[in-house]
Design a protein around this motif. Sequence first.
Motif, PDB file in Angstrom:
ATOM      1  N   LEU A  22       0.813  -1.217   0.000  1.00 25.91           N
ATOM      2  CA  LEU A  22       0.000   0.000   0.000  1.00 25.91           C
ATOM      3  C   LEU A  22       0.845   1.265   0.000  1.00 25.91           C
ATOM      4  CD1 LEU A  22      -2.747  -0.959   2.638  1.00 25.91           C
ATOM      5  CD2 LEU A  22      -2.820  -1.219   0.153  1.00 25.91           C
ATOM      6  N   ALA A  23       2.079   1.179   0.515  1.00 26.19           N
ATOM      7  CA  ALA A  23       2.907   2.375   0.671  1.00 26.19           C
ATOM      8  C   ALA A  23       3.120   3.076  -0.666  1.00 26.19           C
ATOM      9  CB  ALA A  23       4.250   1.991   1.288  1.00 26.19           C
ATOM     10  N   GLY A  24       2.995   4.407  -0.638  1.00 22.46           N
ATOM     11  CA  GLY A  24       3.211   5.205  -1.843  1.00 22.46           C
ATOM     12  C   GLY A  24       1.973   5.446  -2.665  1.00 22.46           C
ATOM     13  N   HIS A  25       0.875   4.819  -2.288  1.00 25.20           N
ATOM     14  CA  HIS A  25      -0.368   4.992  -3.048  1.00 25.20           C
ATOM     15  C   HIS A  25      -1.278   6.022  -2.379  1.00 25.20           C
ATOM     16  CE1 HIS A  25       0.232   1.730  -5.928  1.00 25.20           C
ATOM     17  NE2 HIS A  25       0.726   1.014  -4.929  1.00 25.20           N
ATOM     18  N   GLY A  26      -2.126   6.661  -3.184  1.00 23.14           N
ATOM     19  CA  GLY A  26      -3.174   7.504  -2.649  1.00 23.14           C
ATOM     20  C   GLY A  26      -4.275   6.647  -2.042  1.00 23.14           C
ATOM     21  N   ALA A  27      -5.235   7.332  -1.415  1.00 22.12           N
ATOM     22  CA  ALA A  27      -6.248   6.596  -0.660  1.00 22.12           C
ATOM     23  C   ALA A  27      -7.066   5.661  -1.549  1.00 22.12           C
ATOM     24  CB  ALA A  27      -7.164   7.578   0.057  1.00 22.12           C
ATOM     25  N   ALA A  28      -7.527   6.163  -2.698  1.00 20.54           N
ATOM     26  CA  ALA A  28      -8.405   5.344  -3.552  1.00 20.54           C
ATOM     27  C   ALA A  28      -7.658   4.119  -4.082  1.00 20.54           C
ATOM     28  CB  ALA A  28      -8.953   6.184  -4.699  1.00 20.54           C
ATOM     29  N   ALA A  29      -6.409   4.353  -4.509  1.00 19.61           N
ATOM     30  CA  ALA A  29      -5.633   3.228  -5.038  1.00 19.61           C
ATOM     31  C   ALA A  29      -5.337   2.217  -3.936  1.00 19.61           C
ATOM     32  CB  ALA A  29      -4.336   3.736  -5.651  1.00 19.61           C
ATOM     33  N   ALA A  30      -4.980   2.729  -2.748  1.00 21.94           N
ATOM     34  CA  ALA A  30      -4.681   1.823  -1.632  1.00 21.94           C
ATOM     35  C   ALA A  30      -5.921   1.019  -1.260  1.00 21.94           C
ATOM     36  CB  ALA A  30      -4.171   2.620  -0.437  1.00 21.94           C
ATOM     37  N   ALA A  31      -7.081   1.697  -1.256  1.00 23.19           N
ATOM     38  CA  ALA A  31      -8.321   0.984  -0.920  1.00 23.19           C
ATOM     39  C   ALA A  31      -8.619  -0.090  -1.962  1.00 23.19           C
ATOM     40  CB  ALA A  31      -9.481   1.972  -0.812  1.00 23.19           C
ATOM     41  N   GLY A  32      -8.331   0.223  -3.220  1.00 24.26           N
ATOM     42  CA  GLY A  32      -8.552  -0.763  -4.273  1.00 24.26           C
ATOM     43  C   GLY A  32      -7.653  -1.985  -4.111  1.00 24.26           C
ATOM     44  N   ILE A  33      -6.401  -1.729  -3.731  1.00 26.95           N
ATOM     45  CA  ILE A  33      -5.473  -2.847  -3.520  1.00 26.95           C
ATOM     46  C   ILE A  33      -5.957  -3.711  -2.347  1.00 26.95           C
ATOM     47  CG2 ILE A  33      -3.121  -3.439  -2.793  1.00 26.95           C
ATOM     48  CD1 ILE A  33      -2.216  -0.854  -4.278  1.00 26.95           C
ATOM     49  N   ALA A  34      -6.376  -3.033  -1.272  1.00 18.83           N
ATOM     50  CA  ALA A  34      -6.859  -3.785  -0.107  1.00 18.83           C
ATOM     51  C   ALA A  34      -8.107  -4.586  -0.462  1.00 18.83           C
ATOM     52  CB  ALA A  34      -7.147  -2.827   1.051  1.00 18.83           C
TER      53      ALA A  34
END
Lengths: 350, 106
Positions: A311-323
């Motif tokens: 998740l590190a280095g990503h914005g909130a939307a991208a991080a949420a998508g990865i999760a």
Amino acid sequence: MPDRPTWRLLVDGVREPRRHFAVEEAILRGVDEGTSPETLRLRRFDPSVWVGVFQDPAEDVDLDACRAIGLPVVRRHNPGGAVYQDDGSFCFSASFRLAPLLARLGLSGPDEIYRSVGLAVAGACARYGVRAEVSPVNDVTLGGRKVYGSAQVQWGAAFAHSGTLLVRADLDRMARVLSPSRLKYADRGFIGVRERVVNLAEAAGRDLDPDEVMGDLATRLGEAFQVCLDPRGLLPTEEEAIEALHRDKFSRDEWNFPVAPRMRTLVAARARSGVVTLATRWEGGKLQEAQVRGDFLVPDPNRVPRLLARLAGHGAAAAAGIASGSDLPEDVRSTLARLLLESAPPGDPS
Amino acid sequence: MTEPVRRMRLEVLVSFMPTRKCRALVAMCEDLVRRFPDELRLDVYEVGSAPRVKVTRGYAAADKRKKVPSAFVNGLQVADGEIPDPSFVEQRVREELARAPDAWEE
């Protein structure tokens, strides 16, 4: 019953909690590597407090009370909530290779093991005239109060399902040393330990011998897993691994009392299997660090740090998508995805 | 994924290399976050560093007068250099949560 596989029945008498977890992990590693037999292990303990692998002892345990009483606190290798153990309770763990067991029992996934084992526990309670109910995800309750809890952990191809049954534990002491987040019980209308747990002996209305209950449950667990049980001891290779794990992992403060990184934002929510707390640090709208704590259930705890690293280095939307697309259980990954969105900076510093 | 919810804000100002009082105040607020699921968001700021998020109007208005550590519930100061009674802070949280989300500071 020649078509049933044989598991080792291990009653090793290890009562010291840190050595106990060294035994648990050594067996799990051995089953994964094919050097240990699949095993049903039974044991009782010296008084102690155990916290889940994702918990912070300072949050869920009254450490001052533990010090005053002289209770050791140990961090488990599996997820779930903090528990108090003493000679009035007992535990079991079934360590096996997951895929063959699921195929043999016709189960779709490890979650179904919670139920089949829970039914075995309920059967053991019924023997003493006590009506018990399986309470999803991982508990058995008597009149709404918890008498049994369980957890699972995956280690490569190996898998362990473990559980604790309260027979005549010191619940007053349990209430003194545990300080669970009220969030965990906020939707259940009660908070105090004495209101939410119960001993089997209390419900049966007579004193019970934990060893007797343990022996009865072992037979029922053999039926639940459809295996034959063969009493055997630890292997020399396991003894060596136990010494190393006890010395280098479970006896060390670095493991039992991990120092949390400096985080700047905290949000929490309740997933189906437990509380998820997300601590984050953001820079320029990008996630720099994240830490997840709580008593939620994840079969393979290693999946959580692996996800956080991605998740590190990503914005909130991208991080949420990865999760959201991760391999965590559905309830945990959807809660975590939402928490990532909610923990993102609400606006620019300007 | 379920939709994100709007959360009421808690803010804590601590020293760089937090003192024992700083850590106690942060721990008190962290406990509130866990006890009020889906309702609170805690941001911790360090003296001498620009906050990485937009602070509430109440926090900004208290600028220069804040002692360390200090804490704010929905922009209302509840701690100023000392650790308040947890029940006082919890009561203030409950009062502010009882107001409509429109009354919560961004």
